[in-house]
Design a protein around this motif. Structure first.
Motif, mmCIF file in Angstrom:
data_model
loop_
_atom_site.group_PDB
_atom_site.id
_atom_site.type_symbol
_atom_site.label_atom_id
_atom_site.label_comp_id
_atom_site.label_asym_id
_atom_site.label_seq_id
_atom_site.Cartn_x
_atom_site.Cartn_y
_atom_site.Cartn_z
ATOM 1 N N LEU A 170 -3.492 4.284 6.072
ATOM 2 C CA LEU A 170 -3.141 5.281 7.088
ATOM 3 C C LEU A 170 -2.383 4.635 8.244
ATOM 4 C CD1 LEU A 170 -3.310 8.152 8.191
ATOM 5 C CD2 LEU A 170 -5.546 7.573 9.168
ATOM 6 N N SER A 171 -2.819 3.458 8.664
ATOM 7 C CA SER A 171 -2.128 2.751 9.748
ATOM 8 C C SER A 171 -0.698 2.412 9.357
ATOM 9 C CB SER A 171 -2.890 1.470 10.107
ATOM 10 O OG SER A 171 -4.188 1.770 10.585
ATOM 11 N N LEU A 184 0.816 -1.204 0.000
ATOM 12 C CA LEU A 184 0.000 0.000 0.000
ATOM 13 C C LEU A 184 0.852 1.257 0.000
ATOM 14 C CD1 LEU A 184 -2.886 -0.978 2.436
ATOM 15 C CD2 LEU A 184 -3.018 -0.693 -0.027
ATOM 16 N N LEU A 185 1.969 1.212 0.724
ATOM 17 C CA LEU A 185 2.848 2.381 0.761
ATOM 18 C C LEU A 185 3.450 2.657 -0.606
ATOM 19 C CD1 LEU A 185 4.696 1.912 4.168
ATOM 20 C CD2 LEU A 185 2.896 3.540 3.616
ATOM 21 N N ASN A 186 3.739 1.599 -1.350
ATOM 22 C CA ASN A 186 4.273 1.793 -2.696
ATOM 23 C C ASN A 186 3.228 2.425 -3.610
ATOM 24 O OD1 ASN A 186 6.720 0.667 -1.983
ATOM 25 N ND2 ASN A 186 6.092 -1.416 -2.544
ATOM 26 N N LYS A 187 1.973 2.021 -3.436
ATOM 27 C CA LYS A 187 0.911 2.582 -4.265
ATOM 28 C C LYS A 187 0.679 4.059 -3.964
ATOM 29 C CE LYS A 187 -1.663 -1.741 -4.871
ATOM 30 N NZ LYS A 187 -2.952 -2.430 -4.622
ATOM 31 N N ILE A 195 1.098 4.030 7.135
ATOM 32 C CA ILE A 195 1.850 5.287 7.059
ATOM 33 C C ILE A 195 2.352 5.682 8.447
ATOM 34 C CG2 ILE A 195 1.657 7.760 6.613
ATOM 35 C CD1 ILE A 195 -0.366 7.058 4.409
ATOM 36 N N ILE A 196 1.457 5.653 9.436
ATOM 37 C CA ILE A 196 1.825 6.023 10.804
ATOM 38 C C ILE A 196 2.896 5.081 11.346
ATOM 39 C CG2 ILE A 196 0.985 6.248 13.167
ATOM 40 C CD1 ILE A 196 0.086 8.480 11.334
ATOM 41 N N GLU A 197 2.741 3.796 11.087
ATOM 42 C CA GLU A 197 3.731 2.818 11.560
ATOM 43 C C GLU A 197 5.092 3.068 10.923
ATOM 44 O OE1 GLU A 197 4.419 -2.056 11.672
ATOM 45 O OE2 GLU A 197 2.630 -1.197 10.743
ATOM 46 N N HIS A 198 5.089 3.352 9.631
ATOM 47 C CA HIS A 198 6.343 3.613 8.915
ATOM 48 C C HIS A 198 7.029 4.872 9.454
ATOM 49 C CE1 HIS A 198 9.150 3.707 5.552
ATOM 50 N NE2 HIS A 198 8.844 4.982 5.374
ATOM 51 N N ILE A 199 6.252 5.932 9.654
ATOM 52 C CA ILE A 199 6.815 7.187 10.171
ATOM 53 C C ILE A 199 7.358 6.991 11.582
ATOM 54 C CG2 ILE A 199 6.244 9.542 10.883
ATOM 55 C CD1 ILE A 199 4.253 9.636 8.576
ATOM 56 N N ASN A 200 6.619 6.256 12.412
ATOM 57 C CA ASN A 200 7.077 5.999 13.781
ATOM 58 C C ASN A 200 8.404 5.251 13.800
ATOM 59 O OD1 ASN A 200 5.168 7.226 15.495
ATOM 60 N ND2 ASN A 200 3.711 5.572 15.164
ATOM 61 N N LYS A 201 8.529 4.233 12.957
ATOM 62 C CA LYS A 201 9.764 3.451 12.916
ATOM 63 C C LYS A 201 10.945 4.318 12.493
ATOM 64 C CE LYS A 201 7.865 -1.173 12.077
ATOM 65 N NZ LYS A 201 7.786 -2.314 11.126
ATOM 66 N N LYS A 202 10.738 5.123 11.455
ATOM 67 C CA LYS A 202 11.814 5.980 10.966
ATOM 68 C C LYS A 202 12.213 7.020 12.009
ATOM 69 C CE LYS A 202 12.598 4.498 6.751
ATOM 70 N NZ LYS A 202 13.944 4.035 6.323
ATOM 71 N N SER A 208 0.468 9.518 15.930
ATOM 72 C CA SER A 208 -0.775 8.755 15.849
ATOM 73 C C SER A 208 -1.786 9.599 15.078
ATOM 74 C CB SER A 208 -1.309 8.425 17.249
ATOM 75 O OG SER A 208 -1.598 9.622 17.961
ATOM 76 N N TYR A 209 -2.876 8.977 14.653
ATOM 77 C CA TYR A 209 -3.889 9.740 13.928
ATOM 78 C C TYR A 209 -5.072 10.019 14.851
ATOM 79 C CZ TYR A 209 -5.866 5.055 13.189
ATOM 80 O OH TYR A 209 -6.353 3.789 13.356
#
Length: 219
Positions: free
Chosen positions: A40-41, A2-5, A43-50, A177-178
């Motif tokens: 969205l979940s 989904l992130l790639n899309k 995206i938030i997970e990816h941003i948190n990890k980074k 978080s959203y």
């Protein structure tokens, strides 16, 4: 996946208010509300990890630099203490040899006096006045005991050990978080009925005109 899309789905982020850099609106396209929620979940997970990885890396770098600084200070204190011990041993050996040569066996307990001057027995050049027995006892004790380091050295070592327990921590936590779930737009992006009707009318007119012209040409 989904992130790639999202890279090709008009994804954008904007601040809600200029005076608040911590709240953003995210906009992206999705086929269904469920897929939007899932995206969205992720995206938030990816941003948190980074973000957490970056913060922990900075923390580890600061800890490593602090440990190196403390280790350098500890080594300096250790070298000073060991050098002082070596110098003391050398002074005692020289004084012991001088006492033997001068046949000074015992220390009388009185401050030696030469002329009108009192000899300072703390002076390394006058240690031989302590006598052979006393000097030999001091030398034996110094040779058979470990180096005694200053209190600051042990305090630094304790700090280093504490800092090492903080190194290489497990990355965990949540930075973002959203606050709202994805919402459908008030107006649909597609299909656009008005545009379809206009295009249909234009195409119908063009087709009708072409048909009339073609029919007249064939007569």
């Amino acid at each position: 996946m989904l992130l790639n899309k999202l890279a090709t789905s008009n994804f954008s982020a904007s601040q809600v208010a200029n005076n608040n850099p911590y709240i953003y609106n995210l906009k992206f396209s999705a086929e269904t509300p469920d897929s939007a929620q899932k995206a969205l979940s992720q995206i938030i997970e990816h941003i948190n990890k980074k973000t957490l990885s970056m913060l922990y890396n900075r923390l580890e770098s600061r800890i490593d630099n602090r440990i190196l600084y403390l280790e350098a200070n500890a080594l300096q204190l250790k070298n000073r203490a060991e050098q002082s011990r070596s110098n003391k041993i050398l002074d005692l050996k020289q004084a012991l040899q001088t006492a033997r040569d001068a046949n000074i066996n015992d220390y009388t307990g009185n401050s030696p006096v030469i002329g009108n001057s009192i000899i300072d027995l703390k002076d390394s050049e006058m240690l031989f006045m302590l006598g052979e027995k006393y000097l030999q006892a001091q030398l034996n004790t110094l040779l058979n005991t470990d180096t005694i380091y200053p209190e600051q050295y042990y305090a630094i070592q304790h700090n280093i050990e504490n800092l090492k327990t903080l190194a290489d921590p497990e990355v965990q936590g949540q930075m973002f978080s959203y606050s709202q779930t994805p919402q459908l737009p008030l107006t649909k992006d597609k299909p656009r009925k008005a545009l379809i009707l206009v295009l249909g009318a234009l195409l119908g007119g063009v087709a009708g005109t072409f048909y009339v012209l073609l029919r007249n040409a064939l007569k």
